[in-house]
Design a protein around this motif. Structure first.
Motif, short mmCIF file in Angstrom:
data_model
loop_
_atom_site.label_atom_id
_atom_site.label_comp_id
_atom_site.label_asym_id
_atom_site.label_seq_id
_atom_site.Cartn_x
_atom_site.Cartn_y
_atom_site.Cartn_z
N PHE A 1 0.83 -1.21 0.00
CA PHE A 1 0.00 0.00 0.00
C PHE A 1 0.86 1.26 0.00
O PHE A 1 1.83 1.37 0.76
N ASP A 2 0.48 2.22 -0.82
CA ASP A 2 0.91 3.60 -0.63
C ASP A 2 0.15 4.14 0.58
O ASP A 2 -0.79 3.50 1.07
N ILE A 3 0.52 5.34 1.05
CA ILE A 3 -0.12 5.87 2.25
C ILE A 3 -0.92 7.14 1.96
O ILE A 3 -2.13 7.18 2.15
N GLY A 4 -0.25 8.22 1.53
CA GLY A 4 -0.93 9.48 1.30
C GLY A 4 -1.97 9.39 0.19
O GLY A 4 -1.68 8.91 -0.91
N LYS A 5 -3.20 9.79 0.49
CA LYS A 5 -4.34 9.76 -0.42
C LYS A 5 -4.81 8.34 -0.75
O LYS A 5 -5.64 8.14 -1.63
N VAL A 6 -4.25 7.36 -0.01
CA VAL A 6 -4.75 5.99 -0.08
C VAL A 6 -5.27 5.56 1.29
O VAL A 6 -6.36 5.03 1.42
N LEU A 7 -4.46 5.80 2.33
CA LEU A 7 -4.84 5.46 3.70
C LEU A 7 -5.13 6.70 4.55
O LEU A 7 -5.94 6.63 5.47
N ILE A 8 -4.46 7.81 4.26
CA ILE A 8 -4.73 9.05 4.98
C ILE A 8 -4.88 10.20 3.98
O ILE A 8 -4.24 10.21 2.94
N HIS A 9 -5.73 11.15 4.33
CA HIS A 9 -5.94 12.30 3.46
C HIS A 9 -4.74 13.24 3.56
O HIS A 9 -4.14 13.40 4.62
N TYR A 10 -4.37 13.84 2.43
CA TYR A 10 -3.27 14.81 2.42
C TYR A 10 -3.65 15.95 1.50
O TYR A 10 -3.98 15.74 0.33
N ASP A 11 -3.61 17.17 2.05
CA ASP A 11 -3.93 18.36 1.26
C ASP A 11 -3.15 19.54 1.84
O ASP A 11 -3.54 20.09 2.88
N PRO A 12 -2.02 19.93 1.23
CA PRO A 12 -1.22 21.01 1.79
C PRO A 12 -1.91 22.35 1.84
O PRO A 12 -1.47 23.26 2.55
N SER A 13 -2.99 22.51 1.10
CA SER A 13 -3.67 23.81 1.11
C SER A 13 -4.49 24.04 2.37
O SER A 13 -4.87 25.19 2.64
N LEU A 14 -4.76 23.00 3.14
CA LEU A 14 -5.70 23.15 4.26
C LEU A 14 -5.29 24.25 5.25
O LEU A 14 -6.10 25.14 5.54
N PRO A 15 -4.07 24.24 5.81
CA PRO A 15 -3.73 25.34 6.74
C PRO A 15 -3.58 26.68 6.03
O PRO A 15 -3.83 27.74 6.63
N TYR A 16 -3.22 26.64 4.75
CA TYR A 16 -2.98 27.89 4.03
C TYR A 16 -4.27 28.62 3.65
O TYR A 16 -4.23 29.80 3.33
N ARG A 17 -5.38 27.92 3.71
CA ARG A 17 -6.64 28.63 3.50
C ARG A 17 -6.87 29.65 4.61
O ARG A 17 -7.54 30.67 4.40
N ARG A 18 -6.33 29.36 5.77
CA ARG A 18 -6.39 30.29 6.88
C ARG A 18 -5.23 31.29 6.84
O ARG A 18 -5.41 32.48 7.08
N LEU A 19 -4.04 30.79 6.50
CA LEU A 19 -2.84 31.62 6.54
C LEU A 19 -2.77 32.60 5.37
O LEU A 19 -2.25 33.71 5.51
N ILE A 20 -3.26 32.17 4.20
CA ILE A 20 -3.30 33.05 3.01
C ILE A 20 -4.74 32.98 2.48
O ILE A 20 -5.05 32.18 1.58
N PRO A 21 -5.64 33.78 3.02
CA PRO A 21 -7.06 33.65 2.66
C PRO A 21 -7.38 33.95 1.20
O PRO A 21 -8.35 33.39 0.66
N ASP A 22 -6.61 34.80 0.56
CA ASP A 22 -6.91 35.16 -0.82
C ASP A 22 -6.57 33.99 -1.75
O ASP A 22 -5.43 33.51 -1.78
N ASP A 23 -7.54 33.55 -2.54
CA ASP A 23 -7.35 32.37 -3.38
C ASP A 23 -6.23 32.56 -4.40
O ASP A 23 -5.42 31.65 -4.61
N LYS B 1 5.53 23.62 10.08
CA LYS B 1 4.91 23.92 11.37
C LYS B 1 3.47 23.45 11.43
O LYS B 1 3.00 22.93 12.46
N HIS B 2 2.75 23.60 10.32
CA HIS B 2 1.33 23.24 10.29
C HIS B 2 1.07 21.97 9.48
O HIS B 2 -0.06 21.73 9.07
N TRP B 3 2.12 21.16 9.31
CA TRP B 3 1.95 19.95 8.50
C TRP B 3 0.84 19.06 9.02
O TRP B 3 0.09 18.44 8.23
N HIS B 4 0.70 19.00 10.33
CA HIS B 4 -0.31 18.10 10.92
C HIS B 4 -1.72 18.44 10.42
O HIS B 4 -2.57 17.55 10.35
N GLU B 5 -1.96 19.69 10.06
CA GLU B 5 -3.28 20.06 9.55
C GLU B 5 -3.50 19.55 8.13
O GLU B 5 -4.65 19.48 7.67
#
Length: 205
Positions: free
Chosen positions: A10-32, A80-84
Protein backbone atom coordinates in the motif's frame (compact mmCIF):
# COMPACT_ATOMS: atom_id res chain seq x y z
CA UNK A 1 -2.08 -10.59 -14.56
CA UNK A 2 0.07 -12.39 -12.02
CA UNK A 3 -1.12 -15.96 -11.49
CA UNK A 4 -0.95 -15.65 -7.70
CA UNK A 5 -0.64 -12.57 -5.52
CA UNK A 6 1.24 -13.27 -2.29
CA UNK A 7 2.33 -9.74 -1.34
CA UNK A 8 0.22 -6.57 -1.17
CA UNK A 9 1.91 -3.16 -0.93
CA UNK A 10 0.00 0.00 0.00
CA UNK A 11 0.91 3.60 -0.63
CA UNK A 12 -0.12 5.87 2.25
CA UNK A 13 -0.93 9.48 1.30
CA UNK A 14 -4.34 9.76 -0.42
CA UNK A 15 -4.75 5.99 -0.08
CA UNK A 16 -4.84 5.46 3.70
CA UNK A 17 -4.73 9.05 4.98
CA UNK A 18 -5.94 12.30 3.46
CA UNK A 19 -3.27 14.81 2.42
CA UNK A 20 -3.93 18.36 1.26
CA UNK A 21 -1.22 21.01 1.79
CA UNK A 22 -3.67 23.81 1.11
CA UNK A 23 -5.70 23.15 4.26
CA UNK A 24 -3.73 25.34 6.74
CA UNK A 25 -2.98 27.89 4.03
CA UNK A 26 -6.64 28.63 3.50
CA UNK A 27 -6.39 30.29 6.88
CA UNK A 28 -2.84 31.62 6.54
CA UNK A 29 -3.30 33.05 3.01
CA UNK A 30 -7.06 33.65 2.66
CA UNK A 31 -6.91 35.16 -0.82
CA UNK A 32 -7.35 32.37 -3.38
CA UNK A 33 -5.19 33.97 -6.06
CA UNK A 34 -2.34 34.75 -3.66
CA UNK A 35 -2.46 31.22 -2.23
CA UNK A 36 -2.36 29.72 -5.71
CA UNK A 37 0.66 31.90 -6.54
CA UNK A 38 2.40 30.77 -3.35
CA UNK A 39 2.06 27.08 -4.19
CA UNK A 40 3.01 27.65 -7.81
CA UNK A 41 6.11 29.72 -7.05
CA UNK A 42 7.30 29.18 -3.47
CA UNK A 43 6.30 25.96 -1.64
CA UNK A 44 5.90 24.01 -4.87
CA UNK A 45 5.36 20.30 -5.36
CA UNK A 46 8.90 19.99 -6.74
CA UNK A 47 10.28 21.69 -3.62
CA UNK A 48 8.31 19.45 -1.28
CA UNK A 49 9.22 16.21 -3.06
CA UNK A 50 12.86 16.82 -2.15
CA UNK A 51 11.92 16.43 1.53
CA UNK A 52 10.40 13.10 0.51
CA UNK A 53 13.78 12.31 -1.04
CA UNK A 54 15.52 13.06 2.25
CA UNK A 55 16.37 16.77 2.32
CA UNK A 56 15.97 18.17 5.85
CA UNK A 57 13.50 20.93 6.59
CA UNK A 58 16.11 23.46 7.73
CA UNK A 59 17.84 23.29 4.36
CA UNK A 60 14.54 23.28 2.50
CA UNK A 61 13.30 26.38 4.30
CA UNK A 62 16.61 28.23 3.97
CA UNK A 63 16.60 27.66 0.21
CA UNK A 64 13.21 29.32 -0.21
CA UNK A 65 13.76 32.09 2.32
CA UNK A 66 16.90 33.16 0.44
CA UNK A 67 14.77 33.72 -2.68
CA UNK A 68 11.59 34.93 -0.94
CA UNK A 69 12.64 36.65 2.32
CA UNK A 70 9.30 38.39 2.66
CA UNK A 71 7.59 35.02 2.74
CA UNK A 72 9.57 33.50 5.61
CA UNK A 73 6.59 33.06 7.90
CA UNK A 74 4.55 31.32 5.22
CA UNK A 75 7.49 29.13 4.20
CA UNK A 76 8.12 27.95 7.76
CA UNK A 77 4.40 27.36 8.17
CA UNK A 78 4.56 24.40 5.79
CA UNK A 79 6.33 22.18 8.32
CA UNK A 80 4.91 23.92 11.37
CA UNK A 81 1.33 23.24 10.29
CA UNK A 82 1.95 19.95 8.50
CA UNK A 83 -0.31 18.10 10.92
CA UNK A 84 -3.28 20.06 9.55
CA UNK A 85 -2.53 18.75 6.05
CA UNK A 86 -3.31 15.17 7.13
CA UNK A 87 -6.60 15.60 9.00
CA UNK A 88 -8.12 12.12 8.80
CA UNK A 89 -7.74 8.55 7.56
CA UNK A 90 -9.65 7.01 4.67
CA UNK A 91 -11.70 4.63 6.75
CA UNK A 92 -12.77 2.43 3.85
CA UNK A 93 -9.30 1.65 2.55
CA UNK A 94 -7.89 1.33 6.08
CA UNK A 95 -10.56 -1.26 6.81
CA UNK A 96 -9.59 -3.17 3.66
CA UNK A 97 -5.92 -3.15 4.64
CA UNK A 98 -6.66 -4.30 8.17
CA UNK A 99 -8.90 -7.13 6.95
CA UNK A 100 -6.14 -8.33 4.66
CA UNK A 101 -3.69 -8.30 7.58
CA UNK A 102 -6.18 -10.08 9.85
CA UNK A 103 -6.61 -12.76 7.18
CA UNK A 104 -2.88 -13.41 7.23
CA UNK A 105 -2.01 -11.65 3.98
CA UNK A 106 1.51 -10.27 3.63
CA UNK A 107 0.99 -6.49 3.69
CA UNK A 108 3.71 -3.83 3.56
CA UNK A 109 3.76 -0.12 2.68
CA UNK A 110 5.85 1.91 0.22
CA UNK A 111 5.55 5.68 0.50
CA UNK A 112 6.99 8.99 -0.64
CA UNK A 113 7.18 10.66 2.76
CA UNK A 114 9.66 12.80 4.68
CA UNK A 115 11.23 10.81 7.52
CA UNK A 116 10.07 13.01 10.39
CA UNK A 117 6.54 13.61 9.20
CA UNK A 118 6.06 9.90 8.60
CA UNK A 119 6.97 9.16 12.23
CA UNK A 120 4.51 11.85 13.27
CA UNK A 121 1.84 10.18 11.15
CA UNK A 122 2.59 6.80 12.76
CA UNK A 123 2.01 8.33 16.18
CA UNK A 124 -1.33 9.77 15.09
CA UNK A 125 -2.63 6.86 13.02
CA UNK A 126 -2.04 3.54 14.79
CA UNK A 127 -2.95 1.47 11.73
CA UNK A 128 0.27 2.63 10.03
CA UNK A 129 2.07 0.34 12.49
CA UNK A 130 0.12 -2.78 11.56
CA UNK A 131 1.70 -3.88 8.24
CA UNK A 132 4.83 -6.04 8.31
CA UNK A 133 6.98 -3.07 7.42
CA UNK A 134 7.36 0.10 5.40
CA UNK A 135 9.83 1.70 3.01
CA UNK A 136 9.88 5.47 3.53
CA UNK A 137 11.47 7.42 0.70
CA UNK A 138 12.97 10.01 3.02
CA UNK A 139 14.85 7.28 4.90
CA UNK A 140 16.61 5.88 1.85
CA UNK A 141 16.97 8.82 -0.54
CA UNK A 142 14.84 7.30 -3.28
CA UNK A 143 11.35 8.27 -4.45
CA UNK A 144 8.63 6.74 -6.56
CA UNK A 145 8.46 6.28 -9.50
CA UNK A 146 12.23 5.56 -9.59
CA UNK A 147 12.64 1.86 -10.31
CA UNK A 148 15.27 1.62 -7.58
CA UNK A 149 12.77 2.20 -4.78
CA UNK A 150 10.56 -0.69 -5.91
CA UNK A 151 13.59 -2.97 -6.16
CA UNK A 152 14.76 -1.84 -2.71
CA UNK A 153 11.37 -2.53 -1.17
CA UNK A 154 11.15 -6.00 -2.70
CA UNK A 155 14.69 -6.85 -1.57
CA UNK A 156 14.16 -5.47 1.94
CA UNK A 157 11.01 -7.48 2.58
CA UNK A 158 11.79 -10.57 0.52
CA UNK A 159 8.98 -10.04 -1.98
CA UNK A 160 8.66 -11.99 -5.21
CA UNK A 161 8.04 -9.09 -7.61
CA UNK A 162 5.90 -11.19 -9.94
CA UNK A 163 3.63 -12.09 -7.01
CA UNK A 164 3.39 -8.52 -5.69
CA UNK A 165 0.42 -6.18 -6.02
CA UNK A 166 0.87 -2.44 -5.50
CA UNK A 167 -1.82 0.14 -4.65
CA UNK A 168 -1.16 3.87 -5.25
CA UNK A 169 -3.24 6.96 -5.99
CA UNK A 170 -0.76 8.38 -8.54
CA UNK A 171 -0.82 6.88 -12.02
CA UNK A 172 2.90 7.41 -12.68
CA UNK A 173 3.75 5.48 -9.50
CA UNK A 174 1.47 2.64 -10.57
CA UNK A 175 3.27 2.54 -13.92
CA UNK A 176 6.59 2.63 -12.08
CA UNK A 177 5.71 -0.54 -10.19
CA UNK A 178 4.78 -2.32 -13.39
CA UNK A 179 7.96 -1.12 -15.08
CA UNK A 180 9.94 -2.45 -12.12
CA UNK A 181 8.51 -5.91 -12.76
CA UNK A 182 5.81 -6.09 -10.12
CA UNK A 183 3.08 -8.45 -11.13
CA UNK A 184 0.11 -6.16 -10.54
CA UNK A 185 -0.58 -2.53 -9.76
CA UNK A 186 -3.86 -0.77 -8.94
CA UNK A 187 -4.61 2.93 -9.40
CA UNK A 188 -6.50 3.82 -6.22
CA UNK A 189 -9.55 6.05 -6.64
CA UNK A 190 -11.65 4.92 -3.68
CA UNK A 191 -12.38 2.01 -1.37
CA UNK A 192 -15.30 0.59 -3.34
CA UNK A 193 -13.30 0.50 -6.54
CA UNK A 194 -10.34 -0.99 -4.65
CA UNK A 195 -12.51 -3.89 -3.52
CA UNK A 196 -13.52 -4.51 -7.11
CA UNK A 197 -9.94 -4.32 -8.34
CA UNK A 198 -8.71 -6.70 -5.64
CA UNK A 199 -11.49 -9.12 -6.57
CA UNK A 200 -10.14 -9.24 -10.12
CA UNK A 201 -6.91 -10.60 -8.65
CA UNK A 202 -8.72 -13.21 -6.56
CA UNK A 203 -8.48 -11.22 -3.33
CA UNK A 204 -11.64 -10.65 -1.32
CA UNK A 205 -11.57 -7.62 0.96
Amino acid sequence: MASEIRHIVFDIGKVLIHYDPSLPYRRLIPDDAERAWFFANVCTHDWNIEQDRGRNWDDAEALLIADHPGREEHIRAFRKHWHEMVPHPYDGSVAIMERLIDEGRDVTMLTNFASDTFREAQQRFAFLNRPRGVTVSGDIGLIKPDAAIYHRHADTFGLDPDATLFIDDTAVNVSGARDAGWGAAIHFTGADRLKEDLHRYGIEA
